[in-house]
Design a protein around this motif. Structure first.
Motif, PDB file in Angstrom:
ATOM      1  N   THR A 181      58.911  30.833  53.014  1.00 21.62           N
ATOM      2  CA  THR A 181      57.723  30.614  53.705  1.00 21.62           C
ATOM      3  C   THR A 181      57.230  31.887  54.165  1.00 21.62           C
ATOM      4  N   GLN A 183      54.218  33.965  56.301  1.00 17.70           N
ATOM      5  CA  GLN A 183      52.921  34.087  57.266  1.00 17.70           C
ATOM      6  C   GLN A 183      51.623  33.780  56.382  1.00 17.70           C
ATOM      7  N   PRO A 184      50.773  33.033  56.695  1.00 14.51           N
ATOM      8  CA  PRO A 184      49.595  33.160  55.898  1.00 14.51           C
ATOM      9  C   PRO A 184      49.045  34.381  55.743  1.00 14.51           C
ATOM     10  N   THR A 210      44.372  27.949  56.988  1.00 15.72           N
ATOM     11  CA  THR A 210      44.966  26.604  57.366  1.00 15.72           C
ATOM     12  C   THR A 210      45.631  26.015  56.218  1.00 15.72           C
ATOM     13  N   GLN A 213      49.191  27.403  55.270  1.00  9.57           N
ATOM     14  CA  GLN A 213      50.102  26.813  56.295  1.00  9.57           C
ATOM     15  C   GLN A 213      50.453  25.488  56.145  1.00  9.57           C
ATOM     16  N   ASN A 216      52.949  25.390  53.275  1.00  9.36           N
ATOM     17  CA  ASN A 216      53.969  25.832  53.651  1.00  9.36           C
ATOM     18  C   ASN A 216      54.858  24.620  54.280  1.00  9.36           C
ATOM     19  N   GLY A 463      45.107  32.361  62.342  1.00  8.70           N
ATOM     20  CA  GLY A 463      46.451  32.776  61.718  1.00  8.70           C
ATOM     21  C   GLY A 463      46.771  34.388  62.494  1.00  8.70           C
ATOM     22  N   PHE A 533      58.587  31.463  59.201  1.00 11.12           N
ATOM     23  CA  PHE A 533      57.819  32.227  58.415  1.00 11.12           C
ATOM     24  C   PHE A 533      57.879  33.658  58.339  1.00 11.12           C
TER      25      PHE A 533
END
Length: 688
Positions: A181, A183-184, A210, A213, A216, A463, A533
């Motif tokens: 996963t 980080q966005p 959003t 995430q 994820n 984020g 993440f």
């Protein structure tokens, strides 16, 4: 581990009630129901013991009905956890249990259906366990797991380890479908759609952050160890040969019992052939083709050497004891020696000047003891006791090999006041290995962290974390420093490295793109893992004239490794000779060839469709171009820059030569344009 209180023992009233009459058997599915919580009450159930966990708190076992004895409703679970302080049952027993069922947020349930105060009767033994429920990879979602609570499940496709932070502390780690996963903001820009744009303010695309995430979390679940023990002396799931478990490791098939607790679905392991088996490997040092220079950016994890004479511990940010520092020092030196770079940019080294007792001198002495006298020396930044314009306890620093390069002029420290906690440090170099020297400038940076901020620097939930406004200001100041001081000092080639504390699509990186600088690390590269993440806070950013002359790789020796291997936690058990988990950030390695890059394998495919398709990474191909398009004109350019490559010819020829023709391009994102007869297409691609 999903319980924290001792087991609730059966009361005398429950025993008496069971003794007076044989209660009717209730199907577990009737108790579990189709809602989010089981129906509370006193019940008698029958089923097969599928797993026994005497070391949970409360201890207990799972009971599951075989399919022929269940309610036949696929929307209800056929299993239940029975809390019993000293379980008297074995896997394969057929049991009849009477007790009280509850499912609340309080102990001992923690939002899992449990049967407490049990009266347990073993009816017979050695039964086959109910079949595993096969969870489909294509439709997997944690939101749909309620119907399988307590049941034996199997995920028949490989799962990837995404988080190992709590492995030693609580015996658990996060597994995910479809790879790690990210980080966005490694892929999604808060204010640009598509990403890799130049807008560095606003919230136009935060909804996508959003959503990314949430996706994820939907494909993640915990693998527990069947125990509530903490601070484990024997850590589960480690590779028996490497003694580690890494983010990115895989389990080909996961079987277990699905539990719930503390807000997360978790798989409790099964013994024997159903136990999870992981594939774990560690990467070797990245290699390049023929290069003129090798550069490295390395965070040395608050390298503080006390008073420089064996005392002065604990230090403000680094080692607490002299023994701990010796372990830290050994690991840092092992990593630097293995990378063997010509120029090294350091972050998080003590800001105590450059005298004989300084941390900088200490590190250089250690490196030269390991690699040979006078292999390395350091750039004098002009501060005998403290770096100029730096009031922090740590600083940026530069080491170099005198045999490989020669400094030109004095070091440059960004002079702007009140902007940087740790100002950028720059130095111009000329090469010494060729008769005709080449020049470049190295800038090492360490932007403000994400962990704090208020007012304009508060976390805006976009984020990017706290202090993003501060980092935006620092990015603007870095661009000005490069344009007005570094380049005028005598070179047009600039390599800016370090810890920017910003992921690939965040505002500070966009600001540098807007200024014409190029981020030559692809978004799939990783240098840091936070809360499960994966992202990259450490980047190589260059002037556009270096694209085609530079290659970049990150050596994932730190971010993927569990924190308990770090010297500060491992203590005497530290593997002091190993570079792995020598820091918390991964080093960035850069190869420069001033005549043009020639990778070790120019034909190796390194171009991918970007962003990744839903099904995962896919190599870019011209196979979809219609034959009617005829001969094609192909152009590859930077997202905010000039064309880097132009080709023309039949589709088959371009496909055959594409990898070789793009081998010189630096890693990163590019725009690829294709034009033919009645055919015009633009596609973003990524070079890894």
């Amino acid at each position: 581990m999903f319980f924290s209180l001792a087991a609730v023992l059966p009361t005398s009233s429950a025993w008496a009630q069971a003794a007076e009459s044989s209660a009717a058997i209730t199907r577990i599915g009737t108790i579990q129901g189709t809602g989010l919580a089981a129906r509370p009450g006193t019940y008698t159930i029958e089923g097969i013991v599928t797993a026994v966990y005497p070391n949970l708190e409360p201890a207990g076992f799972y009971v599951q009905e075989v399919a022929s004895a269940s309610d036949g409703n696929p929307a209800t679970s056929d299993a239940l956890f029975v809390a019993q302080s000293s379980p008297i049952v074995s896997i394969g027993d057929k049991v009849r249990v009477t007790g009280t069922v509850q499912e609340t947020a309080a102990a001992p349930s923690f939002d899992q259906a449990v049967l407490i105060q049990p009266q347990v009767q073993v009816l017979s033994g050695s039964h086959d366990a109910p079949s595993f429920v096969q969870l489909a990879a294509t439709s997997f979602s944690t939101a749909a797991l309620e119907r399988y609570e307590g049941m034996r499940i199997q995920l028949p496709v490989p799962l990837t380890v995404s988080e190992v932070y709590s492995l030693q502390q609580r015996g658990e780690m996060t597994l995910t479908m479809g790879g790690v996963t990210y980080q966005p903001t490694q892929f999604i820009d808060p204010n640009d759609a598509p990403a890799t744009g130049t807008t560095s303010t606003g919230t136009a695309n935060v909804a996508a952050i959003t959503a990314y995430q949430a996706a994820n979390l939907e494909r993640s679940l915990l693998l527990d160890d069947g125990s509530s023990a903490t601070k484990l002396a024997s850590v589960p799931y480690l590779s028996p040969t490497l003694g580690t478990m890494r983010v990115g490791s895989k389990v080909a098939r996961l079987r277990g019992v699905l539990g719930y607790g503390f807000g997360k679905w978790r798989v409790q392991p099964l013994p024997g052939p159903d136990a999870p088996v992981f594939s774990v490997s560690r990467p070797g040092v990245p290699t390049f083709g023929r290069v003129d220079l090798k550069l490295v950016s390395f965070n040395v994890l608050n390298y503080f050497n006390g008073d420089g004479a064996g005392g002065g511990f604990p230090t403000p940010r680094g080692a607490k004891t002299a023994a701990d520092f010796a372990r830290q020092r050994s690991k840092i030196i092992a990593a630097l020696a293995r990378m063997d770079a010509d120029i090294v940019g350091l972050t998080e080294i003590e800001n105590d000047g450059s005298g004989p007792t300084s941390a900088l001198q200490d590190l250089v002495r250690g490196l030269n003891e390991a690699m040979g006298a006078n292999t390395y020396t350091f750039i004098d930044d002009g501060g005998p006791d403290q770096q100029p314009n730096n009031t922090d306890a740590i600083r940026c620093a530069i080491l170099y090999k005198p045999a490989a390069v020669r400094p030109i002029g004095a070091a440059l420290v960004a002079p702007v006041a009140g902007v940087f906690e740790r100002p950028p440090l720059a130095q111009l170099f000329s090469t010494r290995r060729k008769a005709r020297p080449d020049t470049l400038a190295l800038v090492i940076n360490h932007f403000k962290s994400k962990s704090s901020g208020s007012g304009l620097n508060a976390d805006l939930n976009d984020g990017q974390g706290g202090s993003n406004e501060r980092r935006r200001t620092q990015a603007h100041a870095l661009v000005e420093f490069i344009n007005k001081q570094v380049i005028p000092a005598g070179t047009k080639r600039v390599v800016s490295i370090g810890d920017y504390n910003a992921n690939y699509e965040e505002d500070p990186i966009d600001i540098m793109r807007t200024a014409g600088l190029v981020v030559v690390t692809p978004p799939t590269s990783a240098s840091y893992v936070f809360k499960g993440f994966t992202g990259s806070l450490d980047h190589c950013v260059v002037t556009s004239n270096l694209v085609g002359f530079i290659d970049v790789h990150k050596w994932n020796i730190n971010s993927a490794e569990p924190i308990f291997l770090e010297y500060s936690l491992a203590g005497p058990n530290t593997d002091a000779a190993s570079p792995f988990r020598s820091s918390d950030h991964d080093p960035v390695l850069i190869g420069v060839n001033f005549a043009g890059l020639a990778p070790a394998n120019v034909a190796a495919p390194r171009l991918y469709v970007y962003p990744n398709p839903v099904e995962g990474a896919r190599l870019f191909s011209l196979a979809g171009v219609p034959a009617a398009a005829g001969a094609l004109s192909l152009e590859i350019s930077l997202p905010q820059g000039p064309p880097m490559l132009r080709l023309h010819g039949p589709v088959a020829l371009l496909q055959a030569e594409l990898n070789r023709s793009t081998a010189h391009l630096a890693p990163g994102i590019y725009l690829l344009s294709l034009k033919g007869r009645n055919f015009d297409q633009t596609q973003r691609i990524m070079k890894d």
